[in-house]
Scaffold this motif. Structure first.
Motif, PDB file in Angstrom:
ATOM      1  N   ILE A   8      42.215  24.072 -12.962  1.00  0.00           N
ATOM      2  CA  ILE A   8      43.015  22.888 -13.253  1.00  0.00           C
ATOM      3  C   ILE A   8      44.474  23.213 -12.944  1.00  0.00           C
ATOM      4  O   ILE A   8      45.096  24.034 -13.623  1.00  0.00           O
ATOM      5  N   GLY A   9      45.021  22.611 -11.906  1.00  0.00           N
ATOM      6  CA  GLY A   9      46.403  22.842 -11.528  1.00  0.00           C
ATOM      7  C   GLY A   9      46.522  23.708 -10.294  1.00  0.00           C
ATOM      8  O   GLY A   9      45.737  24.650 -10.098  1.00  0.00           O
ATOM      9  N   GLY A  10      47.486  23.396  -9.448  1.00  0.00           N
ATOM     10  CA  GLY A  10      47.702  24.161  -8.230  1.00  0.00           C
ATOM     11  C   GLY A  10      48.959  24.990  -8.300  1.00  0.00           C
ATOM     12  O   GLY A  10      49.162  25.773  -9.211  1.00  0.00           O
ATOM     13  N   VAL A  11      49.836  24.817  -7.318  1.00  0.00           N
ATOM     14  CA  VAL A  11      51.133  25.491  -7.183  1.00  0.00           C
ATOM     15  C   VAL A  11      50.934  27.018  -7.238  1.00  0.00           C
ATOM     16  O   VAL A  11      50.094  27.548  -6.520  1.00  0.00           O
ATOM     17  N   GLY A  36      48.984  16.012  -8.938  1.00  0.00           N
ATOM     18  CA  GLY A  36      49.952  15.529  -7.963  1.00  0.00           C
ATOM     19  C   GLY A  36      49.382  15.509  -6.559  1.00  0.00           C
ATOM     20  O   GLY A  36      48.233  15.877  -6.333  1.00  0.00           O
ATOM     21  N   PRO A  37      50.200  15.120  -5.576  1.00  0.00           N
ATOM     22  CA  PRO A  37      49.716  15.059  -4.193  1.00  0.00           C
ATOM     23  C   PRO A  37      49.811  16.378  -3.432  1.00  0.00           C
ATOM     24  O   PRO A  37      49.312  16.481  -2.321  1.00  0.00           O
ATOM     25  N   TYR A  38      50.468  17.391  -4.033  1.00  0.00           N
ATOM     26  CA  TYR A  38      50.659  18.670  -3.343  1.00  0.00           C
ATOM     27  C   TYR A  38      50.039  19.791  -4.177  1.00  0.00           C
ATOM     28  O   TYR A  38      50.279  19.874  -5.384  1.00  0.00           O
ATOM     29  N   ILE A  39      49.275  20.679  -3.538  1.00  0.00           N
ATOM     30  CA  ILE A  39      48.599  21.722  -4.316  1.00  0.00           C
ATOM     31  C   ILE A  39      49.318  23.063  -4.275  1.00  0.00           C
ATOM     32  O   ILE A  39      49.115  23.900  -5.145  1.00  0.00           O
ATOM     33  N   SER A  40      50.137  23.296  -3.270  1.00  0.00           N
ATOM     34  CA  SER A  40      50.775  24.608  -3.148  1.00  0.00           C
ATOM     35  C   SER A  40      52.124  24.457  -2.463  1.00  0.00           C
ATOM     36  O   SER A  40      52.189  24.152  -1.275  1.00  0.00           O
ATOM     37  N   LEU A  61      56.050  23.488   1.771  1.00  0.00           N
ATOM     38  CA  LEU A  61      54.635  23.245   1.508  1.00  0.00           C
ATOM     39  C   LEU A  61      53.833  24.405   2.087  1.00  0.00           C
ATOM     40  O   LEU A  61      53.740  24.562   3.301  1.00  0.00           O
ATOM     41  N   LEU A  62      53.255  25.207   1.218  1.00  0.00           N
ATOM     42  CA  LEU A  62      52.551  26.404   1.665  1.00  0.00           C
ATOM     43  C   LEU A  62      51.159  26.090   2.193  1.00  0.00           C
ATOM     44  O   LEU A  62      50.668  26.751   3.103  1.00  0.00           O
ATOM     45  N   HIS A  63      50.509  25.088   1.600  1.00  0.00           N
ATOM     46  CA  HIS A  63      49.183  24.671   2.034  1.00  0.00           C
ATOM     47  C   HIS A  63      49.030  23.173   1.804  1.00  0.00           C
ATOM     48  O   HIS A  63      49.563  22.629   0.834  1.00  0.00           O
TER      49      HIS A  63
END
Length: 320
Positions: A8-11, A36-40, A61-63
């Motif tokens: 649960i959760g990216g970044v 959110g719309p961005y994971i990493s 944006l890494l990925h």
């Protein structure tokens, strides 16, 4: 039957944990859920993206969900918010738009991060103000600067993010004032260091008001009027709230996980929570200061990355 791992959760912590899970188990069924719309992405770089030092959003944006999913053979769900954890049946319920989803897990990793501290300032909820926690926050501020061309900005909070946002505003040629309620900016630093940094920042043309607390804000046409305790009013075109962050523990509390005295999820040295099948990493957990031996909050990407690796690596090694 392959192990099911849900993150649960990216970044920093979440994406790292999912990547490490794949490296340690090529057969696991891994699912990453991000609200959110961005994971990493490099959230430490957001103020520099705002100020123009980083020109292109692609550079932070890494990925993308596709690139991450393809590289690590992971199911990635964006704009999907986990709403509850059923520890008995080992499932996570989540909401994506109007659709409710259910994910089964054998091991769950909570990388739920932190959320901004919003001071109890009268009138704040009624005006347009800016945060600096996500890519969307930075995009919102950039769009406002481009369209409205503000000449002044006030930043509530003189911590790391507040100082970096002030530098970004200087790069944008916007007259900037930092308002800090405590005796000094960067209060975690020794006083002599904070004082030296304050002098350097002021030499660059940024105004700093310490021992100043915002009592009230109100909109007046296109301006925001910021009222300080003591009666002084300051007029600005743009207001940032950078008053700090705190662990986002709502989901953990709802699931019945133990929370420590700092308001963070309790974990052991393997990042395991009080549930043997649930791990947590990143901003939502406290750390132990190796010098003092005391728990501290340290919401930075470096520790989050390492904790994400530990959460999967340790479990894998112990289960072999």
């Amino acid at each position: 039957m392959h192990k099911k791992i849900v993150v649960i959760g990216g970044v920093a912590a979440g994406a790292t944990a999912a990547a490490k899970a794949r490296r340690t188990d090529e057969f696991a069924e891994i699912t990453l859920i991000e609200k959110g719309p961005y994971i990493s992405y490099a959230n430490c770089g957001l103020p520099y993206y705002l100020g123009g030092d980083i020109k292109n959003k692609r550079d932070i944006l890494l990925h993308t969900p596709k690139s991450f999913g393809d590289r690590f053979n992971t199911e990635v769900y964006i704009k999907t918010e986990a709403t509850s954890i059923d520890r008995k049946n080992k499932t996570v319920k989540a909401r994506k738009g109007n659709k409710e989803l259910t994910f089964e897990y054998d091991k769950l990793i909570m990388a739920v991060g932190s959320k901004p501290i919003i001071p109890p300032i009268e009138g704040l909820k009624d005006i347009n103000y800016f945060l600096m926690r996500t890519v969307e926050d930075a995009d919102k501020a950039i769009k406002y600067i481009k369209n409205k061309k503000p000449e002044s900005a006030i930043i509530i909070g003189g911590g790391y993010i507040g100082i970096e946002v002030a530098d970004a505003m200087r790069n944008c040629k916007i007259s900037t004032t930092i308002i800090e309620a405590l005796d000094s900016i960067l209060p975690n630093y020794p006083g002599i260091i904070s004082f030296a940094i304050k002098k350097e920042i002021e030499s660059l043309g940024i105004n700093i008001k310490v021992r100043s607390k915002v009592k009230k804000v109100r909109q007046k046409d296109s301006k925001v009027i910021v009222s300080l305790e003591g009666g002084n009013n300051i007029e600005t075109d743009m207001l940032f709230v950078c008053a700090g962050i705190k662990p986002d523990i709502d989901l953990a509390i709802k699931a019945g996980l133990e929370i420590d005295e700092l308001g963070a999820i309790v974990v052991d040295k393997f990042m395991k929570t009080t549930d043997v099948n649930i791990y947590a990493a990143g901003d939502a957990v406290s750390k132990v200061n190796r010098i003092t031996g005391k728990k501290v909050l340290l919401q930075l990407a470096g520790p989050a990355n390492r904790e994400g690796r530990v959460a999967r690596e340790r479990d894998h090694r112990r289960s072999r």
